[in-house]
Design an enzyme around this catalytic site. Structure first.
Site, PDB file in Angstrom:
ATOM      1  N   HIS A   1      18.753 102.431  22.874  1.00 45.20           N
ATOM      2  CA  HIS A   1      19.030 102.339  24.312  1.00 45.20           C
ATOM      3  C   HIS A   1      18.593 103.658  24.957  1.00 45.20           C
ATOM      4  O   HIS A   1      18.221 104.610  24.258  1.00 45.20           O
ATOM      5  CB  HIS A   1      20.507 102.043  24.593  1.00 45.20           C
ATOM      6  CG  HIS A   1      21.490 102.915  23.859  1.00 45.20           C
ATOM      7  ND1 HIS A   1      22.835 102.755  23.938  1.00 45.20           N
ATOM      8  CD2 HIS A   1      21.321 103.980  23.020  1.00 45.20           C
ATOM      9  CE1 HIS A   1      23.453 103.647  23.193  1.00 45.20           C
ATOM     10  NE2 HIS A   1      22.564 104.405  22.633  1.00 45.20           N
TER      11      HIS A   1
ATOM     12  N   VAL B   1      31.802 104.647  27.794  1.00 48.12           N
ATOM     13  CA  VAL B   1      32.342 104.498  29.151  1.00 48.12           C
ATOM     14  C   VAL B   1      33.794 104.011  29.077  1.00 48.12           C
ATOM     15  O   VAL B   1      34.213 103.393  28.101  1.00 48.12           O
ATOM     16  CB  VAL B   1      31.509 103.507  30.004  1.00 48.12           C
ATOM     17  CG1 VAL B   1      30.166 104.109  30.372  1.00 48.12           C
ATOM     18  CG2 VAL B   1      31.335 102.173  29.287  1.00 48.12           C
TER      19      VAL B   1
ATOM     20  N   ALA C   1      27.738 105.304  34.788  1.00 40.95           N
ATOM     21  CA  ALA C   1      26.465 105.156  34.089  1.00 40.95           C
ATOM     22  C   ALA C   1      26.168 103.673  33.968  1.00 40.95           C
ATOM     23  O   ALA C   1      27.083 102.848  33.994  1.00 40.95           O
ATOM     24  CB  ALA C   1      26.541 105.789  32.701  1.00 40.95           C
TER      25      ALA C   1
ATOM     26  N   ARG D   1      15.409  97.377  18.853  1.00 38.96           N
ATOM     27  CA  ARG D   1      16.598  96.846  18.189  1.00 38.96           C
ATOM     28  C   ARG D   1      16.171  95.887  17.113  1.00 38.96           C
ATOM     29  O   ARG D   1      15.262  95.079  17.327  1.00 38.96           O
ATOM     30  CB  ARG D   1      17.492  96.114  19.189  1.00 38.96           C
ATOM     31  CG  ARG D   1      18.070  97.085  20.184  1.00 38.96           C
ATOM     32  CD  ARG D   1      19.009  96.410  21.126  1.00 38.96           C
ATOM     33  NE  ARG D   1      19.409  97.393  22.130  1.00 38.96           N
ATOM     34  CZ  ARG D   1      20.317  97.185  23.064  1.00 38.96           C
ATOM     35  NH1 ARG D   1      20.923  96.024  23.111  1.00 38.96           N
ATOM     36  NH2 ARG D   1      20.619  98.121  23.928  1.00 38.96           N
TER      37      ARG D   1
ATOM     38  N   GLN E   1      14.305  99.676  29.201  1.00 35.25           N
ATOM     39  CA  GLN E   1      15.550  99.854  29.948  1.00 35.25           C
ATOM     40  C   GLN E   1      15.359 100.870  31.055  1.00 35.25           C
ATOM     41  O   GLN E   1      14.416 101.664  31.040  1.00 35.25           O
ATOM     42  CB  GLN E   1      16.654 100.378  29.022  1.00 35.25           C
ATOM     43  CG  GLN E   1      17.209  99.348  28.052  1.00 35.25           C
ATOM     44  CD  GLN E   1      18.489  99.832  27.389  1.00 35.25           C
ATOM     45  OE1 GLN E   1      18.691 101.031  27.197  1.00 35.25           O
ATOM     46  NE2 GLN E   1      19.355  98.910  27.041  1.00 35.25           N
TER      47      GLN E   1
ATOM     48  N   TRP F   1      23.938  97.835  17.566  1.00 32.70           N
ATOM     49  CA  TRP F   1      22.636  98.486  17.682  1.00 32.70           C
ATOM     50  C   TRP F   1      22.006  98.780  16.329  1.00 32.70           C
ATOM     51  O   TRP F   1      21.751  99.942  16.013  1.00 32.70           O
ATOM     52  CB  TRP F   1      22.758  99.795  18.458  1.00 32.70           C
ATOM     53  CG  TRP F   1      23.170  99.617  19.888  1.00 32.70           C
ATOM     54  CD1 TRP F   1      22.389  99.128  20.892  1.00 32.70           C
ATOM     55  CD2 TRP F   1      24.424  99.951  20.478  1.00 32.70           C
ATOM     56  NE1 TRP F   1      23.086  99.127  22.071  1.00 32.70           N
ATOM     57  CE2 TRP F   1      24.337  99.638  21.853  1.00 32.70           C
ATOM     58  CE3 TRP F   1      25.621 100.487  19.984  1.00 32.70           C
ATOM     59  CZ2 TRP F   1      25.389  99.834  22.741  1.00 32.70           C
ATOM     60  CZ3 TRP F   1      26.665 100.680  20.873  1.00 32.70           C
ATOM     61  CH2 TRP F   1      26.557 100.348  22.229  1.00 32.70           C
TER      62      TRP F   1
HETATM   63  N1  PHE Z   1      23.321 101.500  26.560  1.00 34.49           N
HETATM   64  C1  PHE Z   1      23.952 100.233  26.768  1.00 34.49           C
HETATM   65  C2  PHE Z   1      23.108  99.155  26.069  1.00 34.49           C
HETATM   66  O1  PHE Z   1      21.996  99.371  25.756  1.00 34.49           O
HETATM   67  C3  PHE Z   1      24.065  99.888  28.230  1.00 34.49           C
HETATM   68  C4  PHE Z   1      24.967 100.828  28.958  1.00 34.49           C
HETATM   69  C5  PHE Z   1      24.469 101.965  29.572  1.00 34.49           C
HETATM   70  C6  PHE Z   1      26.326 100.566  29.079  1.00 34.49           C
HETATM   71  C7  PHE Z   1      25.289 102.814  30.277  1.00 34.49           C
HETATM   72  C8  PHE Z   1      27.147 101.387  29.791  1.00 34.49           C
HETATM   73  C9  PHE Z   1      26.630 102.519  30.384  1.00 34.49           C
HETATM   74  O2  PHE Z   1      23.583  98.070  25.867  1.00 34.49           O
END
Ligand code: PHE
Length: 356
Positions: free
Chosen positions: A180, A263, A324, A206, A220, A160
């Protein structure tokens, strides 16, 4: 005698002749001055009568001149009202409004395909019991990274790279364009207690090279569900249900392991590529660029919320669990409408946009 009366007749005739060609107000006034003004031709004749010695001649001449004067005045006012009438009717003709003519067409607008998709995606989750919330696009390093278990110098930050805000605090730059919508997991859990079921739409930024499936800005939808006894089966069930609502029951989905620091375990969900129908190659045998020859397009990252994150916001991780996910709206729009390059979406080309 004859010659005086003749002179008056001539004046009268030429005056009547000229009057016909006086077609506007100023020509008409000039004509009046020329014949009937104080130095006008007919006025001069009337004045000259005083010098006529013969009484009969003077009287006859006077009568004739007065008749001529009356005729000219009458012809003058007749002509004046005609000119006025013409002027009025041309004004009216110019102002006439034909209510039967077709109106001026106002071009019809429509929602951008990404907006349409965003609304449909949110509606699908709302109908599954999620609430909608929003968070800031300019985010603290803390929410975008630290609180999501991505400390400075952690290699996961490479996923990121982003745009930092030119604002310093304690020799660091702590603000950035969020990469994100995941910071909202933290923001929401800090403010509420379980049960949580929420989706958060928003733009993310990004720093990366663009290609048919990547843009430097994207939208998103973050999803978060935390409650007693939520398991991976709930995650898979909810996301599969979502995919069926948006893409129809015949669309194939696949889950595989993926890594996200916030996660455990982490996964990604993919949908079969609509360009090559999951084959990885086009009908003529050329490799499919849209899915990078894999036959699948990744549309979201997901996983079970890391217990450390639950503890950090004050949730009892022994009691509560949650899942999530974060999905890319543009990717979903590509799949839905069969668009082969994500960059078309923000090129602002009406020839493209009018197709939706
Ligand atoms: N935030 C992550 C992304 O932008 C996606 C994601 C969200 C993954 C929630 C796991 C749980 O790539």
């Amino acid at each position: 005698m004859t010659s005086l009366l003749d002179t008056i007749s001539e004046i009268e005739q030429s005056a009547i002749g000229e009057l016909k060609s006086a077609s506007d107000q100023s020509a008409l006034e000039a004509w009046h001055i020329r014949y009937l003004g104080r130095k006008g031709k007919l006025t001069q004749v009337l004045r000259s009568l005083a010098g006529v010695a013969n009484l009969d001649e003077r009287r006859a001449g006077g009568q004739r001149a007065n008749v001529a004067k009356e005729r000219l005045e009458a012809a003058y006012s007749e002509q004046r009202s005609q000119i006025e009438e013409q002027r009025l009717s041309s004004v009216i003709a110019g102002e006439r409004l034909d209510v039967t003519l077709p109106g001026i067409a106002v071009p019809r607008g429509r929602l951008h395909p990404v907006t349409q998709t965003m609304r449909d995606v949110l509606a699908a989750f709302v109908s599954m019991g999620f609430q909608v919330a929003e968070g800031p696009e300019i985010e603290w390093d803390h929410y975008n990274f630290e609180a999501l278990r991505i400390p400075a110098e952690h290699p996961a930050r490479d996923m990121w790279d982003t745009l930092w805000i030119d604002y310093e605090q304690d020799g660091r730059r702590p603000m950035l364009m969020r990469t994100h919508t995941s910071p909202n997991q933290i923001r929401i859990m800090e403010k509420t207690r379980p049960p949580v079921r929420v989706v958060v739409p928003g733009k993310c930024y990004r720093f990366e090279a663009t290609d048919p499936t990547h843009e430097w800005m994207m939208q998103q939808v973050e999803g978060l569900a935390v409650d007693d006894g939520i398991s991976m089966a709930d995650l898979k069930g909810s996301l599969t249900d979502f995919a069926r609502r948006i893409f129809g029951p015949e669309r194939r989905t696949a889950f595989r392991c993926d890594y996200f620091p916030f996660v455990e375990p982490g996964m990604e969900m993919r949908i079969d590529c609509f360009i090559c129908r999951g084959e990885g190659r086009l009908e003529d045998g050329r490799p499919c660029r849209t899915c990078h020859q894999t036959g699948w397009i990744e549309i979201l990252g997901a996983g079970m919320v890391h217990p450390e994150i639950l503890e950090n916001v004050g949730y009892d991780s022994g009691r509560y669990t949650g899942f999530a996910f974060g999905l890319g709206i543009e990717r979903i729009a590509l799949l839905r409408y069969g668009i082969e390059d994500i960059r078309h979406l923000y090129a602002n080309d009406l020839r493209f946009l009018e197709q939706f």
